[in-house]
Scaffold this active site. Structure first.
Site, mmCIF file in Angstrom:
data_model
loop_
_atom_site.group_PDB
_atom_site.id
_atom_site.type_symbol
_atom_site.label_atom_id
_atom_site.label_comp_id
_atom_site.label_asym_id
_atom_site.label_seq_id
_atom_site.Cartn_x
_atom_site.Cartn_y
_atom_site.Cartn_z
ATOM 1 N N GLY A 107 0.855 -1.468 0.026
ATOM 2 C CA GLY A 107 0.002 -0.288 0.112
ATOM 3 C C GLY A 107 0.954 1.318 0.041
ATOM 4 N N ARG A 147 0.210 -4.868 -4.795
ATOM 5 C CA ARG A 147 0.302 -6.074 -3.865
ATOM 6 C C ARG A 147 0.769 -7.200 -4.423
ATOM 7 N NH1 ARG A 147 -0.841 -3.979 1.222
ATOM 8 N NH2 ARG A 147 -2.482 -2.484 1.290
ATOM 9 N N ASP A 204 5.655 -4.746 6.363
ATOM 10 C CA ASP A 204 6.321 -6.096 6.808
ATOM 11 C C ASP A 204 6.237 -7.199 5.715
ATOM 12 O OD1 ASP A 204 3.862 -6.295 7.304
ATOM 13 O OD2 ASP A 204 3.967 -7.297 9.036
ATOM 14 N N THR A 209 4.695 2.236 6.432
ATOM 15 C CA THR A 209 3.218 2.132 6.384
ATOM 16 C C THR A 209 2.538 3.068 7.435
ATOM 17 O OG1 THR A 209 1.565 0.493 7.189
ATOM 18 C CG2 THR A 209 3.760 0.278 8.173
ATOM 19 N N ILE A 210 1.368 3.171 6.749
ATOM 20 C CA ILE A 210 0.606 4.253 7.968
ATOM 21 C C ILE A 210 0.165 3.629 8.998
ATOM 22 C CG2 ILE A 210 -0.377 5.831 5.982
ATOM 23 C CD1 ILE A 210 -2.949 4.133 6.378
ATOM 24 N N ASP A 211 0.321 2.065 8.820
ATOM 25 C CA ASP A 211 -0.182 1.435 10.125
ATOM 26 C C ASP A 211 0.705 1.457 11.257
ATOM 27 O OD1 ASP A 211 -2.080 0.375 8.428
ATOM 28 O OD2 ASP A 211 -1.340 -1.527 7.765
ATOM 29 N N ASP A 244 3.431 -0.507 11.981
ATOM 30 C CA ASP A 244 3.430 -2.019 12.833
ATOM 31 C C ASP A 244 4.500 -2.561 12.520
ATOM 32 O OD1 ASP A 244 2.797 -2.447 10.054
ATOM 33 O OD2 ASP A 244 1.221 -3.958 10.613
ATOM 34 N N ARG A 267 -25.004 14.250 18.687
ATOM 35 C CA ARG A 267 -24.908 12.573 18.085
ATOM 36 C C ARG A 267 -23.766 12.073 18.684
ATOM 37 N NH1 ARG A 267 -26.274 14.312 12.002
ATOM 38 N NH2 ARG A 267 -28.440 14.063 12.062
ATOM 39 N N MET A 326 -8.082 3.305 9.257
ATOM 40 C CA MET A 326 -7.270 2.179 8.974
ATOM 41 C C MET A 326 -6.225 1.777 9.843
ATOM 42 S SD MET A 326 -6.466 2.883 4.957
ATOM 43 C CE MET A 326 -7.474 2.128 3.686
ATOM 44 N N GLY A 327 -5.339 0.848 9.717
ATOM 45 C CA GLY A 327 -4.390 0.149 10.670
ATOM 46 C C GLY A 327 -4.190 -1.313 10.480
ATOM 47 N N ARG A 328 -4.977 -2.049 9.665
ATOM 48 C CA ARG A 328 -4.929 -3.245 9.587
ATOM 49 C C ARG A 328 -5.101 -4.025 10.959
ATOM 50 N NH1 ARG A 328 -4.407 -6.315 5.186
ATOM 51 N NH2 ARG A 328 -3.557 -4.953 3.822
ATOM 52 N N GLU A 375 -10.089 -0.240 12.148
ATOM 53 C CA GLU A 375 -10.710 -1.274 11.355
ATOM 54 C C GLU A 375 -10.360 -2.737 11.610
ATOM 55 O OE1 GLU A 375 -9.133 -0.943 7.270
ATOM 56 O OE2 GLU A 375 -7.032 -1.578 8.041
ATOM 57 N N ARG A 377 -23.648 8.147 13.884
ATOM 58 C CA ARG A 377 -23.456 8.465 12.378
ATOM 59 C C ARG A 377 -22.038 7.865 12.366
ATOM 60 N NH1 ARG A 377 -28.018 9.289 11.952
ATOM 61 N NH2 ARG A 377 -29.063 10.958 10.763
ATOM 62 N N GLN A 417 -6.782 8.620 4.104
ATOM 63 C CA GLN A 417 -5.549 8.663 5.244
ATOM 64 C C GLN A 417 -4.319 8.330 4.421
ATOM 65 O OE1 GLN A 417 -7.121 6.180 8.763
ATOM 66 N NE2 GLN A 417 -8.469 5.704 7.068
#
Ligand code: F6P
Length: 340
Positions: free
Chosen positions: A10, A71, A102, A125-127, A129, A162, A169-171, A222, A264, A272
């Site tokens: 990604g 990918r 990774d 990676t934005i994750d 990790d 509300r 994200m983040g897997r 997520e 909502r 992101q």
């Protein structure tokens, strides 16, 4: 000899700053630089181009990757080293700078073991990790994007009394949720690493709203289990990888049913990963890129660059990808002080 550079997996903001740095530093050493297009797919199918200093001018502030990515993985979609061997020998690539998460870095390490091409990794990676580094390229920008969104969503949630659920994200990791929830003053942060007690959360939301605090902003990673305990997916992508997403809707239903407040959902998704990198990610990408190029020039192999404190250091790539970087639970503890 030539040195190749590719971006795999990604995309994320900050990749172009790193590509610019790798190419600029290698060209300064009079080395032939080969850009590999669309990640591992380019090596498997022979899509490469020679790169000069001019090819990387004016890209530091641009999101995405000028090399393209995919990918595709040589071990999942090919037969490993033999599927890239022809392109390596046609181009003369002996060392490869791999900007990857990774999965891509693991494949890089395997290719090196199987065929002898030298690999220098750059964690992106934005994750956030990836082990062996305090932070990966892209994380800082993703968190900033989420915080900007949370700030906006908070004011509309407040006008309507509300609950607003923001899915990020983040897997399988809760890094983006924890950091942005803390920085964005969320009322709750739901991550895979920490169980969520929906009964207690609903009571907290009710007492908060009845005390006149007319909104609740909930950030949900997520990869968190839904209230039912299931992991929510949207199927499998065209490469056979599972796609996460949708848990925000289940969290929203649960909270609306329990509290009676209108709820909502906002799934931030690919926002992101897009657009201009923050100055932090440009700096990190640039520093990683220069160090990676110097390692490749020195004949290093099996290494990844990492940030420790304020220093860029080489780390063993296998060690770095052997286990994911765990979420700093201190972020969740700090956030807990504000859940009142
Ligand atoms: O790994 C980065 C990431 O953005 C995850 O946070 C997300 O689950 C996934 O990639 C989405 O992947 P794709 O771009 O293949 O849909």
């Amino acid at each position: 000899m030539a040195i190749g550079v590719l971006t795999a997996g990604g995309d994320c903001p900050g990749l172009n700053a790193a590509i610019r740095a790798v190419v600029t530093r290698l060209v300064a050493a009079d080395v032939e630089v080969i850009g590999v297009e669309q990640g591992w797919r380019g090596l498997m199918q022979g899509h490469t181009r020679r790169m000069s200093r001019d090819d990387v001018r004016g890209i530091v502030a641009k999101g995405g990757t000028v090399l393209g990515t995919s990918r595709i993985d040589p071990y999942v979609h090919g037969d490993g080293y033999p599927s890239i061997a022809a392109t390596l020998s046609d181009t003369g690539i002996e060392s490869l700078v791999v900007l990857g998460g990774d999965g891509s870095l693991k494949s890089g390490a395997r290719l090196e073991a199987d065929g002898g091409v030298r690999i220098v990794g750059i964690p992106k990676t934005i994750d956030n990790d990836i082990g062996g580094t305090d932070v990966s390229i892209g994380f800082h920008t993703a968190v900033q994007i989420v915080v900007d969104a949370v700030d906006r969503l908070t004011t509309t949630a407040e006008s309507h009394n509300r609950i607003m659920v923001v899915e990020v994200m983040g897997r399988t990791a809760g890094w983006i949720a924890a950091a942005s929830g803390l920085a964005g003053a969320a009322e709750a942060i739901v991550v895979p690493e920490v169980p969520t007690d929906y009964e207690a959360l609903s009571e907290r939301i009710q007492s908060r709203h009845s005390a006149g605090h007319d909104y609740s902003l909930i950030v949900v990673a997520e990869g968190s289990p839904a209230p039912s305990g299931e992991i929510s997916t949207t199927g499998v992508d065209s490469y056979g990888f599972q796609r996460l997403g949708g848990v925000g809707y289940q969290v929203a239903d649960e909270l609306e049913n329990r509290t009676g407040y209108e709820t909502r959902v906002m799934v931030l998704g690919y926002l992101q990963r897009g657009g201009t990198p923050t100055a932090y990610d440009r700096l990190l990408g640039t520093r990683f890129g220069i160090e990676a190029a110097e390692l490749a020039l020195g004949g290093a192999s099996g290494v990844m660059v990492g940030l420790r404190g304020n220093e860029i250091i080489p780390v063993d790539i296998l060690e770095a990808v052997s286990s994911p970087r765990p979420l700093d639970l201190g972020l969740m503890e700090d956030a807990g002080w504000f859940f009142k």
